[in-house]
Motif scaffolding. Structure first.
Motif, PDB file in Angstrom:
ATOM      1  N   GLY A 100       0.574  -1.246   0.032  1.00  0.00           N
ATOM      2  CA  GLY A 100       0.353  -0.048  -0.439  1.00  0.00           C
ATOM      3  C   GLY A 100       0.763   1.306  -0.044  1.00  0.00           C
ATOM      4  N   ASP A 101       2.080   1.287   0.851  1.00  0.00           N
ATOM      5  CA  ASP A 101       2.695   1.826   0.577  1.00  0.00           C
ATOM      6  C   ASP A 101       4.373   2.027  -0.091  1.00  0.00           C
ATOM      7  OD1 ASP A 101       3.218   5.143   0.914  1.00  0.00           O
ATOM      8  OD2 ASP A 101       3.966   4.509   3.088  1.00  0.00           O
TER       9      ASP A 101
ATOM     10  N   TYR B  93      -8.687  -3.757  -3.483  1.00  0.00           N
ATOM     11  CA  TYR B  93      -9.450  -3.549  -2.394  1.00  0.00           C
ATOM     12  C   TYR B  93      -9.703  -3.894  -1.175  1.00  0.00           C
ATOM     13  CZ  TYR B  93     -11.305   0.706   0.217  1.00  0.00           C
ATOM     14  OH  TYR B  93     -12.260   1.548   0.939  1.00  0.00           O
ATOM     15  N   ARG B  94      -9.551  -3.767  -0.037  1.00  0.00           N
ATOM     16  CA  ARG B  94     -10.250  -4.417   1.361  1.00  0.00           C
ATOM     17  C   ARG B  94      -9.729  -6.602   1.085  1.00  0.00           C
ATOM     18  NH1 ARG B  94     -14.863  -1.274   3.880  1.00  0.00           N
ATOM     19  NH2 ARG B  94     -13.449   0.628   4.468  1.00  0.00           N
TER      20      ARG B  94
ATOM     21  N   ARG C  30      12.410   0.793   2.785  1.00  0.00           N
ATOM     22  CA  ARG C  30      12.154   0.155   4.430  1.00  0.00           C
ATOM     23  C   ARG C  30      10.225   0.145   4.631  1.00  0.00           C
ATOM     24  NH1 ARG C  30      12.848   5.779   3.420  1.00  0.00           N
ATOM     25  NH2 ARG C  30      12.301   6.926   4.203  1.00  0.00           N
ATOM     26  N   ASN C  31      10.202   1.128   4.513  1.00  0.00           N
ATOM     27  CA  ASN C  31       8.160   0.674   3.805  1.00  0.00           C
ATOM     28  C   ASN C  31       8.046  -0.147   3.770  1.00  0.00           C
ATOM     29  OD1 ASN C  31       8.461   3.335   3.850  1.00  0.00           O
ATOM     30  ND2 ASN C  31       7.483   3.808   2.198  1.00  0.00           N
TER      31      ASN C  31
ATOM     32  N   LEU D 105       8.957  -3.328   3.480  1.00  0.00           N
ATOM     33  CA  LEU D 105      10.252  -4.364   4.834  1.00  0.00           C
ATOM     34  C   LEU D 105       8.606  -4.169   5.864  1.00  0.00           C
ATOM     35  CD1 LEU D 105      12.307  -6.288   5.653  1.00  0.00           C
ATOM     36  CD2 LEU D 105      13.460  -3.925   6.632  1.00  0.00           C
ATOM     37  N   ARG D 106       8.633  -2.920   6.057  1.00  0.00           N
ATOM     38  CA  ARG D 106       7.282  -2.778   7.349  1.00  0.00           C
ATOM     39  C   ARG D 106       6.172  -3.344   7.163  1.00  0.00           C
ATOM     40  NH1 ARG D 106       9.178   3.075   7.784  1.00  0.00           N
ATOM     41  NH2 ARG D 106      10.922   3.503   8.764  1.00  0.00           N
ATOM     42  N   GLU D 107       5.699  -3.436   5.753  1.00  0.00           N
ATOM     43  CA  GLU D 107       4.509  -4.033   5.418  1.00  0.00           C
ATOM     44  C   GLU D 107       4.199  -5.354   5.352  1.00  0.00           C
ATOM     45  OE1 GLU D 107       1.742  -1.016   3.354  1.00  0.00           O
ATOM     46  OE2 GLU D 107       1.571  -2.710   3.591  1.00  0.00           O
TER      47      GLU D 107
ATOM     48  N   LEU E 263       6.435  -7.026   6.728  1.00  0.00           N
ATOM     49  CA  LEU E 263       6.876  -8.040   8.087  1.00  0.00           C
ATOM     50  C   LEU E 263       5.673  -7.741   9.179  1.00  0.00           C
ATOM     51  CD1 LEU E 263      10.496  -6.551   9.550  1.00  0.00           C
ATOM     52  CD2 LEU E 263       9.351  -8.788   9.007  1.00  0.00           C
ATOM     53  N   PHE E 264       4.108  -7.076   9.266  1.00  0.00           N
ATOM     54  CA  PHE E 264       3.641  -5.727   9.828  1.00  0.00           C
ATOM     55  C   PHE E 264       2.417  -5.755   9.216  1.00  0.00           C
ATOM     56  CE2 PHE E 264       7.165  -3.405  11.680  1.00  0.00           C
ATOM     57  CZ  PHE E 264       7.313  -4.642  12.541  1.00  0.00           C
TER      58      PHE E 264
ATOM     59  N   ASP F 267       1.253  -3.844   7.797  1.00  0.00           N
ATOM     60  CA  ASP F 267       0.744  -2.325   7.876  1.00  0.00           C
ATOM     61  C   ASP F 267       1.597  -1.403   7.727  1.00  0.00           C
ATOM     62  OD1 ASP F 267      -0.939  -0.522   8.323  1.00  0.00           O
ATOM     63  OD2 ASP F 267      -1.882  -1.375   9.317  1.00  0.00           O
ATOM     64  N   VAL F 268       1.292   0.227   7.155  1.00  0.00           N
ATOM     65  CA  VAL F 268       2.600   0.854   7.391  1.00  0.00           C
ATOM     66  C   VAL F 268       3.777   1.067   8.258  1.00  0.00           C
ATOM     67  CG1 VAL F 268       1.137   2.877   5.891  1.00  0.00           C
ATOM     68  CG2 VAL F 268       1.483   2.576   8.469  1.00  0.00           C
ATOM     69  N   ASP F 269       3.332   0.935   9.447  1.00  0.00           N
ATOM     70  CA  ASP F 269       4.207   0.708  10.054  1.00  0.00           C
ATOM     71  C   ASP F 269       4.239  -0.093  11.842  1.00  0.00           C
ATOM     72  OD1 ASP F 269       2.884   2.602  11.970  1.00  0.00           O
ATOM     73  OD2 ASP F 269       4.022   4.265  11.875  1.00  0.00           O
ATOM     74  N   ALA F 270       4.963  -1.038  12.635  1.00  0.00           N
ATOM     75  CA  ALA F 270       4.435  -1.504  14.229  1.00  0.00           C
ATOM     76  C   ALA F 270       3.350  -1.077  14.420  1.00  0.00           C
ATOM     77  CB  ALA F 270       5.594  -1.341  14.921  1.00  0.00           C
TER      78      ALA F 270
END
Lengths: 335, 65
Positions: free
Chosen positions: A37-38, A69-70, A184-185, A187-189, A191-192, A194-197
């Motif tokens: 998404g990012d 979407y969704r 990094r964006n 990687l976060r998506e 791992l999590f 979402d956009v961040d933890a």
């Protein structure tokens, strides 16, 4: 050991570890079933490199409809077709439009990628100058694509964000040399989810305590929400989306890449008061003619789905995506 | 607070004496401060900042009705 020598040796060890991690990231960062998404410019470049180096695939370029979407990744129509054996790459993203499709196509072709075919969707709502994607390119795509745009084309779109602050310059500099940081964006998506933890944790909490369910129920889409979403003025070349649709057709023809355009499924039951007019049909026909004249095959799914298949005005449910994939399959030579 | 106990008159103390009382300098002087350990700790900190840091970019278009 003298402290200064320790500091230098520490910095050296740190740099060796950073370099080793970067080699690993470059070699082993997973190919995502769809852009996150990012997504970052680095991820798009990575996917494009893999497309160039791999055997020709069907590339999906489009908006949230093709992105899913969704929905979970595997519920989107391109992924369903992939599971049925179609070799595909989904480069769609939320906020797509003809200028965005053209931008990604430009980067693909300039990078030496020759897809087996390109599948893209055309949504009637993005011919509205008030649509947020009408003349705006997704920032990560803009970074790669806008330098390739002709001055005349670039003048039609919102300028890419390129702040000249020290922080922005430092960010660009570090991204250029450190791949892990550049990704990094993504990687976060990865791992999590979402956009961040912090967002991931918050999403789980509101899902667990029922807040999300209550919010969804309170924001069920009604027709009134979409008043003004569709502009039914007659289409012509002054429309930025029409202009870039012509650019897409010309680029595909010049590169001799077969293409299939989907007229996006639209929820006519929900939008009846706004779009079930003769002019809407004329605008659809205009787009169909423009595409067909440029040698692009068109599959018109505008009115092919019932209200139960939609989440809102144009996003399909998981079951809707199953049907969507089944309607696309014969067009792509799949059973 | 500046008083006679904390005030250092320029030129009155050797710079190495001042550094020797500095906590970072003292940490680096310990046997534990092996460059491999320090480099690894620094790397883990950088990695944690990147992975656990907040999203700096807002999403392009978030069509949530």
């Amino acid at each position: 050991m003298k402290p200064l020598r320790i500091l230098c040796a520490t910095a050296l060890v740190f740099l060796i570890l950073v370099a080793a991690t970067d080699v690993g990231v470059r070699a082993a960062f997973p190919s995502l079933p769809r852009l996150d998404g990012d997504f970052s410019p680095a991820l798009l470049e990575l996917e494009i490199d893999r497309l160039r180096d791999g055997s020709p695939a069907t590339v999906f370029l489009g908006d949230s409809e093709l992105w899913g979407y969704r929905l979970r990744t595997e519920q989107a129509a391109p992924a369903i077709l992939g599971a049925r054996g179609l070799r595909e790459t989904n480069l769609s993203y939320e906020g797509g439009s003809p200028v965005n499709t053209y931008a990604v196509l430009e980067v693909l072709l300039a990078s030496g990628v020759r897809p087996k075919r390109v599948v893209f969707n055309v949504n009637q709502k993005v011919f509205n100058a008030l649509d947020s994607a009408y003349a705006t390119v997704q920032p990560s795509v803009a970074e790669l694509a806008l330098p390739r745009f002709s001055p005349a084309d670039a003048a039609l779109v919102a300028p890419a964000r390129a702040p000249a602050t020290f922080e922005a310059r430092l960010d660009r500099g570090v991204r250029a040399i450190w791949r892990l940081y550049a990704l990094r964006n993504d990687l976060r998506e990865l791992l999590f989810g979402d956009v961040d933890a912090a967002h991931a944790l918050a999403a789980r909490l509101v899902a667990a305590d029922g807040t999300q369910r209550r919010t969804d129920a309170a924001h069920a889409p009604t027709a009134a929400v979409f008043e003004g979403t569709y502009d039914l003025a007659p289409l012509d070349d002054t429309n930025v989306s029409v202009h870039f649709l012509r650019r897409i057709v010309a680029a595909l023809r010049a590169a001799r890449v077969p293409a299939l355009a989907i007229l996006t499924p639209t929820n006519h039951t929900l939008l009846h008061d706004y779009i079930d007019t003769p002019q809407y049909g004329k605008n659809l026909a205009y787009v169909r003619r423009l595409l067909a004249a440029g040698g692009v095959r068109v599959v018109d799914l505008d009115g092919a789905f019932g209200a139960a298949d939609f989440i809102d005005n144009d996003h399909l449910t998981a079951a809707g995506n199953e049907r969507f994939a089944s309607l696309l399959a014969p067009q792509l030579g799949r059973p | 607070m500046i008083d006679s106990d904390h005030l250092v008159v320029p030129g009155s103390r050797d710079v190495t004496d001042v550094l020797a009382t500095d906590p970072i300098y003292r940490l680096l002087g310990r046997r534990l401060a092996h460059p491999v350990v320090l480099g690894f700790v620094l790397f883990v900190l950088a990695l944690a900042l990147i992975v656990l840091g907040p999203a700096s970019e807002s999403r392009f278009i978030y069509t949530d009705f």
